[in-house]
Design a protein around this motif. Structure first.
Motif, mmCIF file in Angstrom:
data_model
loop_
_atom_site.group_PDB
_atom_site.id
_atom_site.type_symbol
_atom_site.label_atom_id
_atom_site.label_comp_id
_atom_site.label_asym_id
_atom_site.label_seq_id
_atom_site.Cartn_x
_atom_site.Cartn_y
_atom_site.Cartn_z
ATOM 1 N N VAL A 1 0.844 -1.192 0.000
ATOM 2 C CA VAL A 1 0.000 0.000 0.000
ATOM 3 C C VAL A 1 0.884 1.249 0.000
ATOM 4 O O VAL A 1 0.627 2.199 -0.741
ATOM 5 C CB VAL A 1 -0.983 0.004 1.195
ATOM 6 N N ARG A 2 1.948 1.224 0.760
ATOM 7 C CA ARG A 2 2.829 2.398 0.805
ATOM 8 C C ARG A 2 3.432 2.690 -0.570
ATOM 9 O O ARG A 2 3.568 3.846 -0.957
ATOM 10 C CB ARG A 2 3.935 2.200 1.824
ATOM 11 N N LYS A 3 3.780 1.641 -1.300
ATOM 12 C CA LYS A 3 4.325 1.833 -2.645
ATOM 13 C C LYS A 3 3.305 2.486 -3.580
ATOM 14 O O LYS A 3 3.679 3.173 -4.527
ATOM 15 C CB LYS A 3 4.745 0.496 -3.257
ATOM 16 N N SER A 4 2.031 2.257 -3.322
ATOM 17 C CA SER A 4 0.970 2.721 -4.218
ATOM 18 C C SER A 4 0.385 4.079 -3.839
ATOM 19 O O SER A 4 -0.332 4.681 -4.631
ATOM 20 C CB SER A 4 -0.161 1.695 -4.242
ATOM 21 N N VAL A 5 0.651 4.528 -2.631
ATOM 22 C CA VAL A 5 0.042 5.759 -2.139
ATOM 23 C C VAL A 5 0.673 6.980 -2.808
ATOM 24 O O VAL A 5 1.881 7.101 -2.910
ATOM 25 C CB VAL A 5 0.191 5.852 -0.599
ATOM 26 N N THR A 6 -0.194 7.864 -3.278
ATOM 27 C CA THR A 6 0.229 9.171 -3.767
ATOM 28 C C THR A 6 -0.451 10.212 -2.891
ATOM 29 O O THR A 6 -1.380 9.886 -2.143
ATOM 30 C CB THR A 6 -0.187 9.379 -5.238
#
Length: 118
Positions: A60-65
């Motif tokens: 999720v952290r990789k995908s969060v903008t």
């Protein structure tokens, strides 16, 4: 429905999470979100929930903008990813939708922290 022991245990984990920071704290928050439903802990166990929580934090952290909470496309992508992770680890299908909503809500709370660190 939670017993007094389970509520106390969750409160103790939450207090411990407040005293620490970093990845362990984030995993603890996702773990608590996933374990909030009693039957889940019984169905897949605490160890598997820890694995799921760790993977959720990472992915999720990789995908969060910065604007993921307002962009439907970005939010939908994260929602699909969360469901895939839950299925991969045998999370009960009948509880998946509720867990996904809970994880997304938790991610929203952590979003400011993640985007500041990026």
């Amino acid at each position: 429905h939670r017993t007094a022991y389970q509520t106390r245990e969750a409160d103790e984990r939450r207090d411990a999470a407040r005293r620490r920071s970093g990845p362990e704290c984030r995993r603890g928050r996702f773990y608590d979100a996933l374990a909030a439903i009693d039957s889940v802990v019984e169905a897949i166990g605490k160890d598997e929930l820890k694995v799921i929580a760790a993977e959720l934090v990472t992915q999720v952290r990789k995908s969060v903008t910065i604007d993921w909470t307002v962009r439907e496309g970005a939010r939908a992508k994260i929602k699909v990813m969360v469901k895939r992770i839950l299925r991969k680890h045998g999370y009960p299908p009948d509880l998946e939708e509720e867990a996904t909503k809970t994880v997304l809500a938790q991610a929203e709370l952590l979003c400011a922290e993640w985007t500041e660190a990026a």
